[in-house]
Design an enzyme around this catalytic site. Structure first.
Site, PDB file in Angstrom:
ATOM      1  N   SER A 144      21.623 -15.731 -68.249  1.00 42.13           N
ATOM      2  CA  SER A 144      20.676 -15.327 -67.204  1.00 42.13           C
ATOM      3  C   SER A 144      20.083 -13.992 -67.621  1.00 42.13           C
ATOM      4  CB  SER A 144      21.411 -15.159 -65.871  1.00 42.13           C
ATOM      5  OG  SER A 144      20.588 -14.491 -64.921  1.00 42.13           O
ATOM      6  N   TYR A 157      28.745 -12.170 -60.905  1.00 41.68           N
ATOM      7  CA  TYR A 157      27.858 -13.151 -61.554  1.00 41.68           C
ATOM      8  C   TYR A 157      27.311 -12.562 -62.849  1.00 41.68           C
ATOM      9  CZ  TYR A 157      23.823 -16.219 -62.255  1.00 41.68           C
ATOM     10  OH  TYR A 157      22.899 -17.078 -62.789  1.00 41.68           O
ATOM     11  N   LYS A 161      27.835 -13.771 -66.905  1.00 35.18           N
ATOM     12  CA  LYS A 161      26.730 -14.114 -67.806  1.00 35.18           C
ATOM     13  C   LYS A 161      26.734 -13.223 -69.052  1.00 35.18           C
ATOM     14  CE  LYS A 161      25.168 -17.518 -65.276  1.00 35.18           C
ATOM     15  NZ  LYS A 161      25.295 -18.894 -65.740  1.00 35.18           N
TER      16      LYS A 161
HETATM   17  N1  LIG Z   1      18.072 -20.408 -60.423  1.00 35.22           N
HETATM   18  C1  LIG Z   1      17.949 -19.282 -61.105  1.00 35.22           C
HETATM   19  O1  LIG Z   1      17.084 -18.438 -60.794  1.00 35.22           O
HETATM   20  C2  LIG Z   1      18.833 -19.004 -62.293  1.00 35.22           C
HETATM   21  C3  LIG Z   1      19.877 -19.819 -62.662  1.00 35.22           C
HETATM   22  N2  LIG Z   1      20.611 -19.518 -63.789  1.00 35.22           N
HETATM   23  C4  LIG Z   1      21.723 -20.348 -64.202  1.00 35.22           C
HETATM   24  O2  LIG Z   1      21.267 -21.672 -64.427  1.00 35.22           O
HETATM   25  C5  LIG Z   1      22.308 -22.597 -64.130  1.00 35.22           C
HETATM   26  C6  LIG Z   1      21.801 -23.644 -63.138  1.00 35.22           C
HETATM   27  O3  LIG Z   1      21.372 -22.963 -61.971  1.00 35.22           O
HETATM   28  P1  LIG Z   1      20.578 -23.694 -60.781  1.00 35.22           P
HETATM   29  O4  LIG Z   1      19.978 -24.937 -61.249  1.00 35.22           O
HETATM   30  O5  LIG Z   1      19.749 -22.651 -60.164  1.00 35.22           O
HETATM   31  O6  LIG Z   1      21.803 -24.007 -59.790  1.00 35.22           O
HETATM   32  P2  LIG Z   1      21.966 -25.137 -58.642  1.00 35.22           P
HETATM   33  O7  LIG Z   1      22.984 -24.586 -57.690  1.00 35.22           O
HETATM   34  O8  LIG Z   1      20.651 -25.527 -58.121  1.00 35.22           O
HETATM   35  O9  LIG Z   1      22.619 -26.362 -59.447  1.00 35.22           O
HETATM   36  C7  LIG Z   1      23.891 -26.225 -60.013  1.00 35.22           C
HETATM   37  C8  LIG Z   1      24.521 -27.584 -60.248  1.00 35.22           C
HETATM   38  O10 LIG Z   1      25.824 -27.338 -60.797  1.00 35.22           O
HETATM   39  C9  LIG Z   1      26.760 -28.176 -60.131  1.00 35.22           C
HETATM   40  N3  LIG Z   1      28.089 -27.556 -60.158  1.00 35.22           N
HETATM   41  C10 LIG Z   1      28.528 -26.485 -59.459  1.00 35.22           C
HETATM   42  N4  LIG Z   1      29.817 -26.253 -59.708  1.00 35.22           N
HETATM   43  C11 LIG Z   1      30.210 -27.185 -60.604  1.00 35.22           C
HETATM   44  C12 LIG Z   1      31.445 -27.481 -61.237  1.00 35.22           C
HETATM   45  N5  LIG Z   1      32.556 -26.761 -60.987  1.00 35.22           N
HETATM   46  N6  LIG Z   1      31.489 -28.500 -62.108  1.00 35.22           N
HETATM   47  C13 LIG Z   1      30.383 -29.249 -62.349  1.00 35.22           C
HETATM   48  N7  LIG Z   1      29.207 -29.035 -61.768  1.00 35.22           N
HETATM   49  C14 LIG Z   1      29.112 -28.018 -60.893  1.00 35.22           C
HETATM   50  C15 LIG Z   1      26.223 -28.327 -58.710  1.00 35.22           C
HETATM   51  O11 LIG Z   1      26.751 -29.488 -58.075  1.00 35.22           O
HETATM   52  C16 LIG Z   1      24.722 -28.398 -58.977  1.00 35.22           C
HETATM   53  O12 LIG Z   1      24.305 -29.726 -59.189  1.00 35.22           O
HETATM   54  C17 LIG Z   1      23.483 -21.764 -63.593  1.00 35.22           C
HETATM   55  O13 LIG Z   1      24.399 -21.499 -64.646  1.00 35.22           O
HETATM   56  C18 LIG Z   1      22.821 -20.476 -63.162  1.00 35.22           C
HETATM   57  O14 LIG Z   1      23.701 -19.391 -63.201  1.00 35.22           O
HETATM   58  C19 LIG Z   1      20.346 -18.435 -64.558  1.00 35.22           C
HETATM   59  C20 LIG Z   1      19.314 -17.601 -64.230  1.00 35.22           C
HETATM   60  C21 LIG Z   1      18.482 -17.806 -63.078  1.00 35.22           C
HETATM   61  C1  LIG Z   2      19.074 -13.672 -60.167  1.00 32.88           C
HETATM   62  C2  LIG Z   2      19.384 -14.328 -61.425  1.00 32.88           C
HETATM   63  O1  LIG Z   2      18.884 -13.956 -62.451  1.00 32.88           O
HETATM   64  C3  LIG Z   2      20.284 -15.388 -61.478  1.00 32.88           C
HETATM   65  C4  LIG Z   2      20.775 -16.011 -60.280  1.00 32.88           C
HETATM   66  O2  LIG Z   2      20.653 -15.782 -62.556  1.00 32.88           O
END
Ligand SMILES: NC(=O)C1=CN([C@@H]2O[C@H](COP(=O)(O)OP(=O)(O)OC[C@H]3O[C@@H](n4cnc5c(N)ncnc54)[C@H](O)[C@@H]3O)[C@@H](O)[C@H]2O)C=CC1
Ligand SMILES: CC(=O)C(C)=O
Length: 261
Positions: A144, A157, A161
């Site tokens: 991230s 968090y 990362k």
């Molecule tokens: N949305 C954002 O702005 C950002 C997200 N990220 C990273 O990108 C990745 C995806 O984020 P999003 O799509 O936003 O999240 P989200 O919450 O929309 O989707 C996450 C998915 O991971 C699954 N999940 C959660 N815990 C789990 C586990 N223990 N085992 C298997 N699956 C599990 C959930 O069921 C969900 O389908 C994460 O690692 C997040 O930290 C990084 C930077 C920014």
């Molecule tokens: C705020 C951000 O950068 C996340 C959730 O990765």
């Protein structure tokens, strides 16, 4: 454009929604057979079905990334059902707020078990599969922008990362001898359920408005807009394909110009 199989197999954790869903869709369009692995088998199943199901090279797999055995089982199921293994995308993660004075042993253990340990298990399980199959592969994990610079309200968090980047740099050096590359992608602020919950919670923790919560994360984006999940998926597509063969140990920022390294 019609999809042409490229003969390769990818597994995406957290593929049931958000960024993981966009990555699974993009890699499938690129020609990969894809395993959509998620704690939520229902959402993973819906994504697999939307891509045409097993006949079209898309399966849903249950995984809890915080459990080593579960990650190994998910990779084994993928190898058996999709007949190969070339790329793992360790994307699953959670983003609870963690005001400094409220951090506990339990809150550290919970977030590290998913965000960090899950990547360790993914690296191990993929390495075993690549070696068993007698070829190299690509390991790609979600960092991230918050893993490049500390963000307000989410110390734990951010720490996970940063840790994923450190782990991936060492894994890149240790696994290069097996033809395995290890990289991370570092999104900025992406419109997903995780980000919406986070902005609201940071605001609530600080006793401020939801608008203030969003401002904490969105001020200073050079391109002056939020990211679509598909824009992150495009970079993961590059890291999964042959054009990135000479890249390892890197963290690619996909943040619209938030962090300049
Ligand atoms: N949305 C954002 O702005 C950002 C997200 N990220 C990273 O990108 C990745 C995806 O984020 P999003 O799509 O936003 O999240 P989200 O919450 O929309 O989707 C996450 C998915 O991971 C699954 N999940 C959660 N815990 C789990 C586990 N223990 N085992 C298997 N699956 C599990 C959930 O069921 C969900 O389908 C994460 O690692 C997040 O930290 C990084 C930077 C920014
Ligand atoms: C705020 C951000 O950068 C996340 C959730 O990765």
């Amino acid at each position: 454009m019609a999809r042409t199989e490229n003969g390769k197999v990818a597994l995406v954790t957290g593929g049931g929604q958000g960024i993981g869903q966009a990555i699974a869709e993009r890699l499938h369009a690129d020609g990969f057979r894809v395993a959509i692995a998620d704690l939520n088998l229902e959402t993973a199943g819906a994504v697999a079905e939307s891509l045409g199901g097993k006949d079209a090279g898309a399966i849903a797999v249950h995984v809890n990334v915080s459990e080593r055995d579960s990650v190994f089982a998910a990779v084994e199921q993928t190898v058996a059902e999709l007949r190969g293994f070339d790329v793992i995308v360790n994307n699953a993660g959670i983003a609870p707020t963690s005001p400094i004075e409220e951090i506990t042993q339990e809150s550290i253990a919970k977030i590290f078990s998913i965000n960090f340990n899950g990547v360790v298990w993914g690296i191990q399980a993929a390495t075993k599969a690549f070696k068993d199959l007698g070829h190299g592969g690509k390991i790609i994990s979600a960092a991230s922008q918050a893993g490049h610079v500390g963000n307000p309200g989410i110390a734990l968090y951010s720490a996970t990362k940063f840790a994923i980047r450190g782990l991936s740099q060492t894994a890149a050096k240790d696994l290069a001898q097996f033809g395995i590359t290890v990289n991370t992608f570092a999104p900025g602020i992406v419109k997903t359920p995780l980000m919406e919950e986070l902005a609201k919670k940071v605001a609530a923790d600080a006793g401020k408005s939801e608008e203030w919560g969003w401002e904490q994360f969105t001020k200073g984006i050079a391109l002056d807009r939020l990211s679509e999940a598909s824009e992150v998926a495009g970079v993961v597509s590059f890291l999964s394909g042959p054009d990135s063969n000479y890249i390892t140990g890197q963290s690619i920022l996909v943040d619209g110009g938030m962090v300049f390294n």
